[in-house]
Design a protein around this motif. Structure first.
Motif, PDB file in Angstrom:
ATOM      1  N   ASN A  23       0.822  -1.221   0.000  1.00 26.57           N
ATOM      2  CA  ASN A  23       0.000   0.000   0.000  1.00 26.57           C
ATOM      3  C   ASN A  23       0.860   1.277   0.000  1.00 26.57           C
ATOM      4  N   TYR A  24       0.188   2.425  -0.217  1.00 26.57           N
ATOM      5  CA  TYR A  24       0.881   3.706  -0.339  1.00 26.57           C
ATOM      6  C   TYR A  24       1.749   3.993   0.894  1.00 26.57           C
ATOM      7  N   ARG A  25       1.197   3.706   2.076  1.00 29.53           N
ATOM      8  CA  ARG A  25       1.913   3.995   3.302  1.00 29.53           C
ATOM      9  C   ARG A  25       3.239   3.216   3.366  1.00 29.53           C
ATOM     10  N   GLN A  26       3.150   1.895   3.075  1.00 28.20           N
ATOM     11  CA  GLN A  26       4.357   1.058   3.112  1.00 28.20           C
ATOM     12  C   GLN A  26       5.373   1.503   2.058  1.00 28.20           C
ATOM     13  N   LEU A  31      10.540   4.050   0.692  1.00 26.92           N
ATOM     14  CA  LEU A  31      11.279   4.984  -0.163  1.00 26.92           C
ATOM     15  C   LEU A  31      11.588   6.287   0.573  1.00 26.92           C
ATOM     16  N   ASN A  32      11.272   6.292   1.867  1.00 28.23           N
ATOM     17  CA  ASN A  32      11.639   7.433   2.705  1.00 28.23           C
ATOM     18  C   ASN A  32      11.038   8.743   2.189  1.00 28.23           C
ATOM     19  N   THR A  33       9.755   8.699   1.887  1.00 28.52           N
ATOM     20  CA  THR A  33       9.090   9.904   1.395  1.00 28.52           C
ATOM     21  C   THR A  33       7.648   9.927   1.917  1.00 28.52           C
ATOM     22  N   THR A  34       6.830  10.824   1.396  1.00 25.46           N
ATOM     23  CA  THR A  34       5.456  10.939   1.895  1.00 25.46           C
ATOM     24  C   THR A  34       4.492  10.096   1.059  1.00 25.46           C
ATOM     25  N   GLN A  36       1.659  11.083   0.036  1.00 26.95           N
ATOM     26  CA  GLN A  36       1.121  11.945  -1.024  1.00 26.95           C
ATOM     27  C   GLN A  36       2.003  11.902  -2.267  1.00 26.95           C
ATOM     28  N   ARG A  37       3.311  11.995  -2.047  1.00 25.15           N
ATOM     29  CA  ARG A  37       4.236  12.015  -3.184  1.00 25.15           C
ATOM     30  C   ARG A  37       4.170  10.676  -3.936  1.00 25.15           C
ATOM     31  N   VAL A  38       4.095   9.585  -3.172  1.00 27.44           N
ATOM     32  CA  VAL A  38       4.021   8.257  -3.778  1.00 27.44           C
ATOM     33  C   VAL A  38       2.727   8.109  -4.588  1.00 27.44           C
ATOM     34  N   SER A  39       1.595   8.502  -3.996  1.00 25.58           N
ATOM     35  CA  SER A  39       0.320   8.287  -4.681  1.00 25.58           C
ATOM     36  C   SER A  39       0.223   9.149  -5.934  1.00 25.58           C
ATOM     37  N   ARG A  40       0.711  10.392  -5.843  1.00 22.49           N
ATOM     38  CA  ARG A  40       0.690  11.279  -7.010  1.00 22.49           C
ATOM     39  C   ARG A  40       1.498  10.677  -8.153  1.00 22.49           C
ATOM     40  N   ARG A  41       2.676  10.219  -7.815  1.00 22.81           N
ATOM     41  CA  ARG A  41       3.574   9.700  -8.840  1.00 22.81           C
ATOM     42  C   ARG A  41       3.028   8.402  -9.452  1.00 22.81           C
ATOM     43  N   LEU A  42       2.517   7.551  -8.575  1.00 23.94           N
ATOM     44  CA  LEU A  42       2.008   6.268  -9.042  1.00 23.94           C
ATOM     45  C   LEU A  42       0.804   6.472  -9.976  1.00 23.94           C
ATOM     46  N   GLU A  43      -0.056   7.404  -9.611  1.00 22.95           N
ATOM     47  CA  GLU A  43      -1.203   7.694 -10.472  1.00 22.95           C
ATOM     48  C   GLU A  43      -0.751   8.152 -11.858  1.00 22.95           C
TER      49      GLU A  43
END
Lengths: 149, 149
Positions: A23-26, A31-34, A36-43
Protein backbone atom coordinates in the motif's frame (compact mmCIF):
# COMPACT_ATOMS: atom_id res chain seq x y z
CA UNK A 1 3.72 15.61 -23.59
CA UNK A 2 4.77 12.64 -21.51
CA UNK A 3 7.07 13.12 -18.54
CA UNK A 4 10.54 11.66 -18.52
CA UNK A 5 11.01 8.64 -16.24
CA UNK A 6 13.25 9.52 -13.30
CA UNK A 7 14.99 7.58 -10.55
CA UNK A 8 12.02 7.91 -8.17
CA UNK A 9 9.69 6.36 -10.79
CA UNK A 10 12.07 3.43 -11.18
CA UNK A 11 12.31 2.97 -7.41
CA UNK A 12 8.52 2.84 -7.06
CA UNK A 13 8.22 0.36 -9.94
CA UNK A 14 11.02 -1.80 -8.64
CA UNK A 15 9.22 -2.19 -5.29
CA UNK A 16 5.93 -2.94 -7.05
CA UNK A 17 7.61 -5.54 -9.29
CA UNK A 18 8.48 -7.43 -6.09
CA UNK A 19 5.09 -6.90 -4.45
CA UNK A 20 2.36 -5.17 -6.43
CA UNK A 21 -0.08 -5.23 -3.49
CA UNK A 22 1.98 -3.04 -1.19
CA UNK A 23 0.00 0.00 0.00
CA UNK A 24 0.88 3.71 -0.34
CA UNK A 25 1.91 4.00 3.30
CA UNK A 26 4.36 1.06 3.11
CA UNK A 27 5.71 2.30 -0.22
CA UNK A 28 6.32 5.76 1.26
CA UNK A 29 8.11 4.29 4.27
CA UNK A 30 10.33 2.09 2.12
CA UNK A 31 11.28 4.98 -0.16
CA UNK A 32 11.64 7.43 2.71
CA UNK A 33 9.09 9.90 1.40
CA UNK A 34 5.46 10.94 1.90
CA UNK A 35 2.31 8.99 1.08
CA UNK A 36 1.12 11.95 -1.02
CA UNK A 37 4.24 12.01 -3.18
CA UNK A 38 4.02 8.26 -3.78
CA UNK A 39 0.32 8.29 -4.68
CA UNK A 40 0.69 11.28 -7.01
CA UNK A 41 3.57 9.70 -8.84
CA UNK A 42 2.01 6.27 -9.04
CA UNK A 43 -1.20 7.69 -10.47
CA UNK A 44 0.83 9.39 -13.17
CA UNK A 45 2.71 6.18 -14.04
CA UNK A 46 -0.62 4.38 -14.38
CA UNK A 47 -2.29 7.17 -16.36
CA UNK A 48 0.60 7.39 -18.82
CA UNK A 49 0.75 3.62 -19.24
CA UNK A 50 4.32 3.29 -17.95
CA UNK A 51 2.81 0.67 -15.67
CA UNK A 52 0.77 -1.38 -18.12
CA UNK A 53 -0.66 -3.81 -15.62
CA UNK A 54 -0.68 -5.20 -12.09
CA UNK A 55 -0.92 -8.96 -12.22
CA UNK A 56 -0.10 -12.24 -10.49
CA UNK A 57 2.25 -15.13 -11.12
CA UNK A 58 0.51 -18.36 -10.10
CA UNK A 59 1.88 -21.81 -9.44
CA UNK A 60 0.57 -23.60 -12.53
CA UNK A 61 1.27 -27.00 -11.14
CA UNK A 62 -1.02 -26.29 -8.15
CA UNK A 63 -3.71 -25.02 -10.53
CA UNK A 64 -3.55 -28.33 -12.37
CA UNK A 65 -2.31 -26.74 -15.57
CA UNK A 66 0.54 -27.23 -17.95
CA UNK A 67 2.13 -23.99 -19.08
CA UNK A 68 3.51 -23.93 -22.61
CA UNK A 69 5.74 -21.23 -24.10
CA UNK A 70 5.54 -21.21 -27.90
CA UNK A 71 7.94 -19.30 -30.09
CA UNK A 72 6.34 -18.64 -33.46
CA UNK A 73 8.14 -17.96 -36.73
CA UNK A 74 6.08 -16.32 -39.45
CA UNK A 75 6.51 -16.33 -43.19
CA UNK A 76 7.43 -12.95 -44.70
CA UNK A 77 4.33 -10.82 -45.10
CA UNK A 78 2.23 -12.76 -42.57
CA UNK A 79 -0.62 -10.55 -41.25
CA UNK A 80 0.72 -10.14 -37.70
CA UNK A 81 -1.89 -7.57 -36.55
CA UNK A 82 -4.69 -9.86 -37.65
CA UNK A 83 -3.10 -12.90 -36.00
CA UNK A 84 -2.72 -10.99 -32.72
CA UNK A 85 -6.37 -9.88 -32.81
CA UNK A 86 -7.46 -13.50 -33.30
CA UNK A 87 -5.22 -14.89 -30.55
CA UNK A 88 -6.24 -12.16 -28.08
CA UNK A 89 -9.77 -13.55 -28.01
CA UNK A 90 -8.54 -17.02 -27.07
CA UNK A 91 -9.08 -17.55 -23.31
CA UNK A 92 -6.37 -20.17 -23.08
CA UNK A 93 -3.78 -17.87 -24.66
CA UNK A 94 -2.44 -16.10 -21.57
CA UNK A 95 0.50 -14.15 -22.95
CA UNK A 96 1.13 -12.61 -26.37
CA UNK A 97 4.42 -10.89 -27.08
CA UNK A 98 5.26 -9.32 -30.38
CA UNK A 99 8.94 -9.55 -31.27
CA UNK A 100 11.64 -9.25 -33.87
CA UNK A 101 14.50 -11.69 -34.20
CA UNK A 102 14.41 -15.46 -33.91
CA UNK A 103 10.67 -15.51 -33.25
CA UNK A 104 8.16 -12.89 -34.36
CA UNK A 105 5.53 -13.87 -31.87
CA UNK A 106 5.77 -15.48 -28.44
CA UNK A 107 2.60 -17.03 -27.11
CA UNK A 108 2.04 -18.68 -23.74
CA UNK A 109 -0.86 -20.97 -23.21
CA UNK A 110 -2.18 -23.06 -20.39
CA UNK A 111 -3.93 -26.37 -20.77
CA UNK A 112 -5.07 -29.15 -18.44
CA UNK A 113 -2.51 -31.85 -17.59
CA UNK A 114 -3.55 -34.02 -20.47
CA UNK A 115 -1.26 -34.48 -23.43
CA UNK A 116 -4.07 -35.29 -25.87
CA UNK A 117 -5.79 -32.04 -24.87
CA UNK A 118 -2.55 -30.08 -25.33
CA UNK A 119 -2.03 -31.60 -28.76
CA UNK A 120 -5.57 -30.57 -29.74
CA UNK A 121 -5.00 -27.06 -28.38
CA UNK A 122 -1.72 -26.58 -30.25
CA UNK A 123 -3.23 -27.88 -33.46
CA UNK A 124 -6.09 -25.39 -33.03
CA UNK A 125 -3.60 -22.58 -32.38
CA UNK A 126 -1.56 -23.42 -35.47
CA UNK A 127 -4.67 -23.09 -37.61
CA UNK A 128 -5.30 -19.59 -36.23
CA UNK A 129 -1.86 -18.35 -37.32
CA UNK A 130 -1.98 -17.33 -40.97
CA UNK A 131 1.43 -17.57 -42.60
CA UNK A 132 2.84 -19.87 -39.92
CA UNK A 133 6.40 -20.96 -40.64
CA UNK A 134 7.17 -22.88 -37.45
CA UNK A 135 6.45 -23.26 -33.74
CA UNK A 136 9.02 -24.07 -31.06
CA UNK A 137 7.45 -25.41 -27.91
CA UNK A 138 8.80 -25.47 -24.38
CA UNK A 139 6.86 -26.74 -21.38
CA UNK A 140 7.58 -24.42 -18.46
CA UNK A 141 8.19 -26.46 -15.32
CA UNK A 142 9.04 -23.58 -12.99
CA UNK A 143 9.06 -19.78 -12.97
CA UNK A 144 12.18 -19.24 -10.90
CA UNK A 145 12.30 -15.46 -11.19
CA UNK A 146 9.88 -12.83 -12.42
CA UNK A 147 10.55 -9.15 -11.77
CA UNK A 148 10.36 -7.06 -14.88
CA UNK A 149 11.66 -3.83 -13.29
CA UNK B 1 -1.89 -31.25 3.44
CA UNK B 2 -2.62 -28.61 0.86
CA UNK B 3 -6.19 -27.73 -0.03
CA UNK B 4 -7.58 -28.48 -3.44
CA UNK B 5 -8.08 -25.46 -5.72
CA UNK B 6 -11.77 -24.77 -6.30
CA UNK B 7 -13.79 -22.54 -8.58
CA UNK B 8 -13.83 -19.68 -6.08
CA UNK B 9 -10.00 -19.71 -5.89
CA UNK B 10 -9.80 -19.52 -9.67
CA UNK B 11 -12.31 -16.65 -9.75
CA UNK B 12 -10.29 -14.64 -7.25
CA UNK B 13 -7.05 -15.28 -9.13
CA UNK B 14 -8.61 -14.45 -12.46
CA UNK B 15 -9.67 -11.02 -11.17
CA UNK B 16 -6.21 -10.43 -9.65
CA UNK B 17 -4.51 -11.43 -12.91
CA UNK B 18 -6.38 -8.51 -14.53
CA UNK B 19 -5.74 -6.09 -11.64
CA UNK B 20 -3.59 -7.22 -8.75
CA UNK B 21 -4.12 -3.98 -6.81
CA UNK B 22 -7.87 -4.39 -6.40
CA UNK B 23 -8.89 -4.24 -2.72
CA UNK B 24 -10.83 -6.83 -0.69
CA UNK B 25 -14.05 -4.80 -0.78
CA UNK B 26 -14.03 -4.49 -4.60
CA UNK B 27 -13.09 -8.16 -4.97
CA UNK B 28 -15.99 -9.18 -2.73
CA UNK B 29 -18.44 -7.02 -4.70
CA UNK B 30 -17.27 -8.41 -8.03
CA UNK B 31 -17.56 -12.01 -6.83
CA UNK B 32 -20.79 -11.38 -4.97
CA UNK B 33 -19.52 -12.50 -1.60
CA UNK B 34 -18.21 -11.06 1.67
CA UNK B 35 -14.97 -9.22 2.30
CA UNK B 36 -14.16 -11.77 5.04
CA UNK B 37 -14.52 -14.75 2.74
CA UNK B 38 -12.32 -13.12 0.11
CA UNK B 39 -9.58 -12.13 2.55
CA UNK B 40 -9.54 -15.55 4.21
CA UNK B 41 -9.25 -17.33 0.90
CA UNK B 42 -6.68 -14.97 -0.53
CA UNK B 43 -4.47 -15.33 2.54
CA UNK B 44 -4.56 -19.08 2.09
CA UNK B 45 -3.65 -18.86 -1.61
CA UNK B 46 -0.68 -16.67 -0.68
CA UNK B 47 0.40 -18.83 2.26
CA UNK B 48 0.30 -22.02 0.20
CA UNK B 49 2.17 -20.40 -2.68
CA UNK B 50 -0.64 -20.88 -5.21
CA UNK B 51 -0.15 -17.17 -5.84
CA UNK B 52 3.61 -16.97 -6.20
CA UNK B 53 3.83 -13.25 -6.70
CA UNK B 54 2.06 -9.95 -7.30
CA UNK B 55 3.95 -7.95 -9.87
CA UNK B 56 3.76 -5.33 -12.62
CA UNK B 57 4.10 -5.31 -16.38
CA UNK B 58 5.85 -2.09 -17.43
CA UNK B 59 6.15 -0.40 -20.81
CA UNK B 60 9.81 -1.12 -21.55
CA UNK B 61 9.96 1.39 -24.32
CA UNK B 62 8.94 4.18 -21.91
CA UNK B 63 11.57 2.99 -19.43
CA UNK B 64 14.19 3.33 -22.14
CA UNK B 65 14.94 -0.37 -22.20
CA UNK B 66 15.12 -3.11 -24.75
CA UNK B 67 13.53 -6.35 -23.62
CA UNK B 68 15.10 -9.55 -24.90
CA UNK B 69 13.60 -13.06 -24.62
CA UNK B 70 16.29 -15.72 -24.88
CA UNK B 71 15.52 -19.38 -25.38
CA UNK B 72 18.47 -21.46 -24.19
CA UNK B 73 19.34 -24.99 -25.27
CA UNK B 74 21.67 -26.91 -22.99
CA UNK B 75 23.97 -29.81 -23.71
CA UNK B 76 22.97 -33.08 -22.05
CA UNK B 77 24.12 -33.12 -18.43
CA UNK B 78 24.45 -29.33 -18.13
CA UNK B 79 24.23 -28.26 -14.45
CA UNK B 80 20.86 -26.50 -14.67
CA UNK B 81 20.48 -25.87 -10.91
CA UNK B 82 23.87 -24.21 -10.77
CA UNK B 83 23.17 -22.13 -13.89
CA UNK B 84 19.87 -20.92 -12.40
CA UNK B 85 21.57 -19.93 -9.12
CA UNK B 86 24.14 -17.90 -11.07
CA UNK B 87 21.57 -16.18 -13.29
CA UNK B 88 19.29 -15.37 -10.34
CA UNK B 89 21.92 -13.02 -8.94
CA UNK B 90 22.09 -11.06 -12.19
CA UNK B 91 20.10 -7.83 -11.78
CA UNK B 92 19.52 -7.50 -15.52
CA UNK B 93 18.05 -10.99 -15.77
CA UNK B 94 14.38 -10.28 -15.07
CA UNK B 95 12.74 -13.61 -15.79
CA UNK B 96 14.02 -17.19 -15.48
CA UNK B 97 11.80 -20.06 -16.55
CA UNK B 98 12.86 -23.65 -16.34
CA UNK B 99 11.43 -25.82 -19.12
CA UNK B 100 11.50 -29.06 -21.03
CA UNK B 101 11.11 -29.28 -24.77
CA UNK B 102 12.66 -27.05 -27.43
CA UNK B 103 14.41 -24.88 -24.83
CA UNK B 104 15.47 -25.94 -21.35
CA UNK B 105 15.74 -22.44 -19.99
CA UNK B 106 13.98 -19.23 -20.94
CA UNK B 107 15.61 -16.04 -19.77
CA UNK B 108 14.38 -12.48 -20.22
CA UNK B 109 16.73 -9.61 -19.84
CA UNK B 110 16.52 -5.86 -20.16
CA UNK B 111 19.28 -3.61 -21.42
CA UNK B 112 19.57 0.03 -22.40
CA UNK B 113 18.70 0.94 -26.00
CA UNK B 114 22.23 0.48 -27.19
CA UNK B 115 23.11 -2.45 -29.41
CA UNK B 116 26.78 -2.55 -28.35
CA UNK B 117 25.64 -2.77 -24.72
CA UNK B 118 23.20 -5.56 -25.56
CA UNK B 119 25.91 -7.49 -27.38
CA UNK B 120 28.18 -7.17 -24.34
CA UNK B 121 25.36 -8.29 -22.03
CA UNK B 122 24.50 -11.35 -24.12
CA UNK B 123 28.14 -12.33 -24.38
CA UNK B 124 28.42 -12.06 -20.59
CA UNK B 125 25.29 -14.17 -20.18
CA UNK B 126 26.57 -16.88 -22.51
CA UNK B 127 29.71 -17.23 -20.38
CA UNK B 128 27.56 -17.79 -17.29
CA UNK B 129 25.75 -20.75 -18.83
CA UNK B 130 27.84 -23.89 -18.40
CA UNK B 131 27.06 -26.47 -21.08
CA UNK B 132 25.44 -23.94 -23.41
CA UNK B 133 24.34 -25.48 -26.69
CA UNK B 134 22.58 -22.47 -28.25
CA UNK B 135 20.63 -19.27 -27.63
CA UNK B 136 17.68 -18.04 -29.68
CA UNK B 137 17.04 -14.36 -29.23
CA UNK B 138 13.89 -12.37 -29.80
CA UNK B 139 13.54 -8.67 -29.08
CA UNK B 140 10.12 -8.10 -27.57
CA UNK B 141 8.53 -5.01 -29.12
CA UNK B 142 5.18 -5.22 -27.36
CA UNK B 143 3.47 -7.22 -24.61
CA UNK B 144 -0.01 -7.38 -26.12
CA UNK B 145 -1.55 -9.63 -23.49
CA UNK B 146 -0.46 -10.84 -20.07
CA UNK B 147 -2.94 -12.61 -17.80
CA UNK B 148 -1.66 -15.89 -16.50
CA UNK B 149 -4.92 -17.02 -14.88
Amino acid sequence: MKNKIDKFDLQIMSVLAKNARINYRQLAELLNTTRQRVSRRLERLEREGVIKKYTIIPDFDRLGYIYVAIGISLKPGAPIEKIIETLKEDEEVKVIQRAIGYHQLIVHLVAPKNMKEIERKIHELSKKVEGLEGMDMSFVTDIVKFELV
